[in-house]
Design a protein around this motif. Structure first.
Motif, PDB file in Angstrom:
ATOM      1  N   SER A   1      34.193  40.173  30.486  1.00  0.00           N
ATOM      2  CA  SER A   1      35.444  40.347  29.760  1.00  0.00           C
ATOM      3  C   SER A   1      36.336  39.161  30.035  1.00  0.00           C
ATOM      4  CB  SER A   1      36.168  41.616  30.220  1.00  0.00           C
ATOM      5  OG  SER A   1      37.428  41.688  29.597  1.00  0.00           O
ATOM      6  N   ASN A   2      37.158  38.851  29.055  1.00  0.00           N
ATOM      7  CA  ASN A   2      38.148  37.808  29.281  1.00  0.00           C
ATOM      8  C   ASN A   2      39.373  38.371  29.978  1.00  0.00           C
ATOM      9  OD1 ASN A   2      38.556  34.995  29.007  1.00  0.00           O
ATOM     10  ND2 ASN A   2      37.592  35.112  27.007  1.00  0.00           N
ATOM     11  N   SER A   3      39.382  39.670  30.185  1.00  0.00           N
ATOM     12  CA  SER A   3      40.494  40.281  30.904  1.00  0.00           C
ATOM     13  C   SER A   3      40.041  40.596  32.320  1.00  0.00           C
ATOM     14  CB  SER A   3      40.918  41.569  30.180  1.00  0.00           C
ATOM     15  OG  SER A   3      41.422  42.486  31.120  1.00  0.00           O
ATOM     16  N   SER A   4      40.707  39.959  33.290  1.00  0.00           N
ATOM     17  CA  SER A   4      40.298  40.193  34.679  1.00  0.00           C
ATOM     18  C   SER A   4      40.589  41.637  35.064  1.00  0.00           C
ATOM     19  CB  SER A   4      41.014  39.223  35.612  1.00  0.00           C
ATOM     20  OG  SER A   4      42.399  39.350  35.459  1.00  0.00           O
ATOM     21  N   GLN A   5      41.535  42.254  34.376  1.00  0.00           N
ATOM     22  CA  GLN A   5      41.841  43.656  34.665  1.00  0.00           C
ATOM     23  C   GLN A   5      40.636  44.552  34.380  1.00  0.00           C
ATOM     24  OE1 GLN A   5      45.325  44.348  32.314  1.00  0.00           O
ATOM     25  NE2 GLN A   5      46.304  45.494  33.974  1.00  0.00           N
ATOM     26  N   VAL A   6      39.987  44.265  33.273  1.00  0.00           N
ATOM     27  CA  VAL A   6      38.813  45.061  32.898  1.00  0.00           C
ATOM     28  C   VAL A   6      37.708  44.885  33.944  1.00  0.00           C
ATOM     29  CG1 VAL A   6      36.957  45.268  31.196  1.00  0.00           C
ATOM     30  CG2 VAL A   6      39.332  45.083  30.434  1.00  0.00           C
ATOM     31  N   VAL A   7      37.471  43.636  34.316  1.00  0.00           N
ATOM     32  CA  VAL A   7      36.433  43.360  35.315  1.00  0.00           C
ATOM     33  C   VAL A   7      36.772  44.079  36.628  1.00  0.00           C
ATOM     34  CG1 VAL A   7      35.332  41.557  36.695  1.00  0.00           C
ATOM     35  CG2 VAL A   7      35.797  41.161  34.259  1.00  0.00           C
ATOM     36  N   ASN A   8      38.035  44.007  37.014  1.00  0.00           N
ATOM     37  CA  ASN A   8      38.435  44.636  38.274  1.00  0.00           C
ATOM     38  C   ASN A   8      38.355  46.154  38.230  1.00  0.00           C
ATOM     39  OD1 ASN A   8      38.926  42.601  40.178  1.00  0.00           O
ATOM     40  ND2 ASN A   8      40.689  41.952  38.961  1.00  0.00           N
TER      41      ASN A   8
ATOM     42  N   ASP B   1      35.274  44.338  24.549  1.00  0.00           N
ATOM     43  CA  ASP B   1      35.606  43.794  23.222  1.00  0.00           C
ATOM     44  C   ASP B   1      36.281  42.423  23.360  1.00  0.00           C
ATOM     45  OD1 ASP B   1      34.568  46.022  22.092  1.00  0.00           O
ATOM     46  OD2 ASP B   1      36.487  47.023  21.731  1.00  0.00           O
ATOM     47  N   ASN B   2      37.057  42.294  24.418  1.00  0.00           N
ATOM     48  CA  ASN B   2      37.775  41.045  24.639  1.00  0.00           C
ATOM     49  C   ASN B   2      36.851  40.025  25.320  1.00  0.00           C
ATOM     50  OD1 ASN B   2      39.452  38.973  25.344  1.00  0.00           O
ATOM     51  ND2 ASN B   2      40.808  40.210  26.659  1.00  0.00           N
ATOM     52  N   CYS B   3      36.053  39.347  24.484  1.00  0.00           N
ATOM     53  CA  CYS B   3      35.153  38.336  25.040  1.00  0.00           C
ATOM     54  C   CYS B   3      34.692  37.416  23.922  1.00  0.00           C
ATOM     55  CB  CYS B   3      33.938  38.989  25.689  1.00  0.00           C
ATOM     56  SG  CYS B   3      32.755  39.611  24.486  1.00  0.00           S
TER      57      CYS B   3
ATOM     58  N   MET C   1      36.195  47.837  36.517  1.00  0.00           N
ATOM     59  CA  MET C   1      34.772  48.140  36.642  1.00  0.00           C
ATOM     60  C   MET C   1      34.363  48.055  38.115  1.00  0.00           C
ATOM     61  SD  MET C   1      32.218  49.137  35.026  1.00  0.00           S
ATOM     62  CE  MET C   1      32.075  48.933  33.268  1.00  0.00           C
ATOM     63  N   LEU C   2      34.852  47.051  38.788  1.00  0.00           N
ATOM     64  CA  LEU C   2      34.537  46.860  40.204  1.00  0.00           C
ATOM     65  C   LEU C   2      35.099  48.009  41.059  1.00  0.00           C
ATOM     66  CD1 LEU C   2      33.525  45.133  42.574  1.00  0.00           C
ATOM     67  CD2 LEU C   2      35.553  43.715  42.330  1.00  0.00           C
ATOM     68  N   ASP C   3      36.344  48.378  40.770  1.00  0.00           N
ATOM     69  CA  ASP C   3      37.023  49.391  41.598  1.00  0.00           C
ATOM     70  C   ASP C   3      36.474  50.800  41.396  1.00  0.00           C
ATOM     71  OD1 ASP C   3      38.650  47.466  42.575  1.00  0.00           O
ATOM     72  OD2 ASP C   3      40.408  47.982  41.365  1.00  0.00           O
ATOM     73  N   ARG C   4      36.014  51.097  40.197  1.00  0.00           N
ATOM     74  CA  ARG C   4      35.709  52.503  39.884  1.00  0.00           C
ATOM     75  C   ARG C   4      34.215  52.825  39.857  1.00  0.00           C
ATOM     76  NH1 ARG C   4      39.069  53.347  34.579  1.00  0.00           N
ATOM     77  NH2 ARG C   4      37.981  55.347  34.623  1.00  0.00           N
ATOM     78  N   THR C   5      33.375  51.886  40.290  1.00  0.00           N
ATOM     79  CA  THR C   5      31.936  52.136  40.306  1.00  0.00           C
ATOM     80  C   THR C   5      31.372  51.708  41.662  1.00  0.00           C
ATOM     81  OG1 THR C   5      31.518  49.925  39.466  1.00  0.00           O
ATOM     82  CG2 THR C   5      31.663  51.690  37.821  1.00  0.00           C
ATOM     83  N   SER C   6      30.077  51.923  41.857  1.00  0.00           N
ATOM     84  CA  SER C   6      29.422  51.429  43.063  1.00  0.00           C
ATOM     85  C   SER C   6      28.061  50.842  42.689  1.00  0.00           C
ATOM     86  CB  SER C   6      29.237  52.570  44.069  1.00  0.00           C
ATOM     87  OG  SER C   6      28.542  52.114  45.204  1.00  0.00           O
ATOM     88  N   SER C   7      27.702  49.757  43.358  1.00  0.00           N
ATOM     89  CA  SER C   7      26.385  49.139  43.141  1.00  0.00           C
ATOM     90  C   SER C   7      26.108  48.240  44.335  1.00  0.00           C
ATOM     91  CB  SER C   7      26.380  48.311  41.845  1.00  0.00           C
ATOM     92  OG  SER C   7      27.294  47.235  41.929  1.00  0.00           O
ATOM     93  N   GLY C   8      24.842  47.863  44.502  1.00  0.00           N
ATOM     94  CA  GLY C   8      24.515  46.958  45.607  1.00  0.00           C
ATOM     95  C   GLY C   8      25.250  45.640  45.473  1.00  0.00           C
ATOM     96  N   ASN C   9      25.217  45.070  44.273  1.00  0.00           N
ATOM     97  CA  ASN C   9      25.830  43.764  44.013  1.00  0.00           C
ATOM     98  C   ASN C   9      26.604  43.842  42.709  1.00  0.00           C
ATOM     99  OD1 ASN C   9      23.980  42.456  46.133  1.00  0.00           O
ATOM    100  ND2 ASN C   9      22.538  43.319  44.689  1.00  0.00           N
ATOM    101  N   PHE C  10      27.602  42.977  42.574  1.00  0.00           N
ATOM    102  CA  PHE C  10      28.439  42.999  41.371  1.00  0.00           C
ATOM    103  C   PHE C  10      28.640  41.578  40.862  1.00  0.00           C
ATOM    104  CE2 PHE C  10      32.467  42.865  39.100  1.00  0.00           C
ATOM    105  CZ  PHE C  10      32.407  43.998  38.314  1.00  0.00           C
ATOM    106  N   GLY C  11      28.499  41.403  39.557  1.00  0.00           N
ATOM    107  CA  GLY C  11      28.753  40.103  38.950  1.00  0.00           C
ATOM    108  C   GLY C  11      29.777  40.237  37.831  1.00  0.00           C
ATOM    109  N   GLY C  12      30.883  39.520  37.937  1.00  0.00           N
ATOM    110  CA  GLY C  12      31.893  39.511  36.883  1.00  0.00           C
ATOM    111  C   GLY C  12      31.740  38.243  36.057  1.00  0.00           C
ATOM    112  N   ASN C  13      31.451  38.386  34.781  1.00  0.00           N
ATOM    113  CA  ASN C  13      31.265  37.259  33.863  1.00  0.00           C
ATOM    114  C   ASN C  13      30.160  36.304  34.309  1.00  0.00           C
ATOM    115  OD1 ASN C  13      33.207  37.837  31.834  1.00  0.00           O
ATOM    116  ND2 ASN C  13      34.816  37.250  33.278  1.00  0.00           N
TER     117      ASN C  13
END
Ligand SMILES: *[C@@H]1O[C@H](CO)[C@@H](O)[C@H](O)[C@H]1NC(C)=O
Ligand SMILES: *[C@@H]1O[C@H](CO)[C@@H](O)[C@H](O)[C@H]1NC(C)=O
Ligand SMILES: *[C@@H]1O[C@H](CO)[C@@H](O)[C@H](O)[C@H]1NC(C)=O
Length: 490
Positions: free
Chosen positions: A392-399, A245-247, A401-413
């Motif tokens: 997201s404009n919140s780096s916490q949200v992006v992080n 939502d914060n974007c 997502m990064l910390d609690r999931t798994s994928s081959g590659n990850f893109g934040g914003n």
């Protein structure tokens, strides 16, 4: 040594055809593979000078045939020169340059620590596997063929290239023009569809890199298992794209739309669907519409910048997906051109086909979730994707997502821009594949990392302590040496 002796005898007999086999042979594939194996066993591809010459030749192929390749890509996928340049041609040229600049360093033995017995030398040698098979797909028919090829050649292998028969025009250039540049005793292009590929896979290779669907990935891995051939599998999957939502909706819409509709959506790392709250969906829709209009005009069908679907089979599959949920943007199609409009679907059910299979086309469903936690649960209930995006404009949200999931590659914003960095590998996890490549990672993928210890030829008196009969004293000595990890006497 036996092999090179044979090669020498053959060279001394100019009447003998170069690939005449000792026994009668019916199978033309076997002939080709035999020829490459002989070149490999004779050590032809090992010297750095040979590898560099092949890489430079590959670079010349790209430069001399730029127009031919752009035309082929336009014919196969209606790829614009801009998209061809940034996602195929320049990328391949960069990989060639990078490999040439670093070849010496990459090839160097990597010393490992030895202590106490400083006379030993321990190191890791990167040696070529031998005969490598690269099976490429049709969506980036140059990029996904030549980028692995750069790594395989740099690592000193002989290579069999199997381009996709579906991207016909590009396949033709790869089959007819590329071999004129590379040393044909070490390199071959083999053609054909699924049946021919299956036959090809019955033969023994020393390494296989396959890019394509998880379904075919299983076939390749099963065939490789018969020979215990190691594989890198670059597979696809449904790549989630979480929008917080914060974007700023327009910023996010621009970025997501570009990466979704690039190459008409036929990209394995493209965002496959959006996960967001109903409120964010309401703000995103007009922003997505505005992005699409700005990118492709009021009539995207007449835009020179929008690609086409590769063939009728894929077109029919995608057109059927347009019936899922409700069309919020786009939805038009034209069979005669294999055109599908940049489309956004809403009110999509998880059980509908568009949420069951990888879309691989210019269709973007939005799935409603109430919170970040629900989005993470949604993602973790599914197979691990090749890529995951979070905006997201919140780096916490992006992080989170990064910390609690798994994928081959990850893109934040950001979309799949990470692919342009050769310092980052591309590779899947779980259902989206195994292994990785790009830049030095390609070199390492196509090299066996051989453990080496070169010990002193003498000093036998010192080493005798390890032989039977064992005594309490020698046991103590050895235990001490092992515990302090300071000795390679054993
Ligand atoms: C190379 O091909 C892949 C195919 O999935 C594509 O995603 C990527 O964009 C291409 N490279 C670049 C730099 O675009
Ligand atoms: C984050 O907020 C700034 C300021 O409102 C905005 O300019 C920017 O586009 C936003 N970024 C994203 C990804 O939403
Ligand atoms: C010996 O090797 C071990 C393990 O690699 C290392 O931890 C230790 O520091 C080394 N000792 C010396 C004296 O180099």
């Amino acid at each position: 040594a036996r092999q090179s002796g044979r090669a020498r005898r053959r060279a001394a007999c100019p009447g003998c055809p170069a690939h005449a086999a000792p026994s009668r042979r019916m199978d033309p594939i076997e002939d080709t593979l035999q020829r490459l194996r002989e070149a490999f066993n004779a050590g032809r591809t090992r010297p750095a000078t040979f590898r560099a010459a092949q890489l430079r030749a590959l670079g010349r192929f790209l430069q001399d045939n730029k127009q031919l390749l752009q035309d082929a890509l336009a014919q196969d996928l209606h790829k614009s020169a801009f998209e061809s340049d940034i996602s195929e041609l320049i990328l391949c040229e960069n990989e060639v340059d990078l490999a040439l600049r670093n070849l010496q360093a990459w090839m160097q033995d990597k010393p490992a620590a030895t202590n106490l017995t400083k006379l030993d030398s321990a190191f890791i040698r990167k040696e070529p596997f031998g005969l490598v098979l690269i099976i490429a797909p049709w969506n980036y028919p140059l990029n996904l063929t030549l980028v692995p090829l750069v790594g395989a050649l740099a690592a000193g292998n002989c290579v069999v290239l199997k381009p996709s028969e579906i991207s016909k025009a590009t396949e033709k250039v790869l089959a007819e023009v590329l071999p004129q540049y590379l040393d044909q005793s070490c390199f071959a292009v083999l053609l054909g569809g699924p049946q021919e590929t299956e036959q090809l896979l019955e033969h023994k290779f020393d390494y296989i890199l396959f890019t394509g669907s998880p379904r075919v990935g299983r076939i390749v891995m099963t065939a490789a298992a018969k020979h215990l051939t190691p594989v890198t599998l670059e597979l696809g999957g449904k790549n989630p794209c979480y929008v917080d939502d914060n974007c700023d909706p327009q910023t996010v819409a621009n970025r997501v739309a570009w990466f979704r509709y690039f190459n008409a959506g036929q990209t394995c790392v493209a965002p496959d669907y959006i996960l967001c709250s109903p409120e964010t969906q309401e703000r995103l829709l007009p922003a997505l519409q505005s992005a699409i209009t700005r990118f492709y005009g009021d009539d995207p069908q007449s835009s020179p910048d929008l690609g086409r679907i590769i063939n009728q089979k894929q077109f029919q599959r995608l057109r059927a997906l347009l019936g899922c949920g409700r069309v919020a943007i786009g939805g038009q199609s034209d069979e005669s051109q294999r055109y599908i409009a940049p489309t956004v679907l809403v009110d999509v059910q998880e059980t509908e086909p568009v949420m069951q299979e990888e879309i691989f086309g210019p269709i973007l469903p939005i799935v409603s979730v109430r919170s970040l936690d629900e989005a993470i649960d949604f993602i973790n209930r599914r197979e691990k994707p090749l890529a995951l995006y979070a905006f997201s404009n919140s780096s916490q949200v992006v992080n989170q997502m990064l910390d609690r999931t798994s994928s081959g590659n990850f893109g934040g914003n950001e979309g799949f821009i990470y692919m342009t960095l050769p310092s980052l590998p591309l590779g899947g996890v779980g259902n989206s594949g195994m292994g990785r490549y790009h830049g030095k990672f390609s070199f390492d993928t196509f090299s066996h990392h051989r453990t080496c210890l070169l010990s002193h030829a003498g000093l036998e008196k010192l080493k005798e302590i390890r032989y039977p009969p064992y005594t309490a004293w020698t046991q103590q000595m050895i235990s001490w040496a092992l515990a302090s990890q300071s000795c390679t006497l054993l």
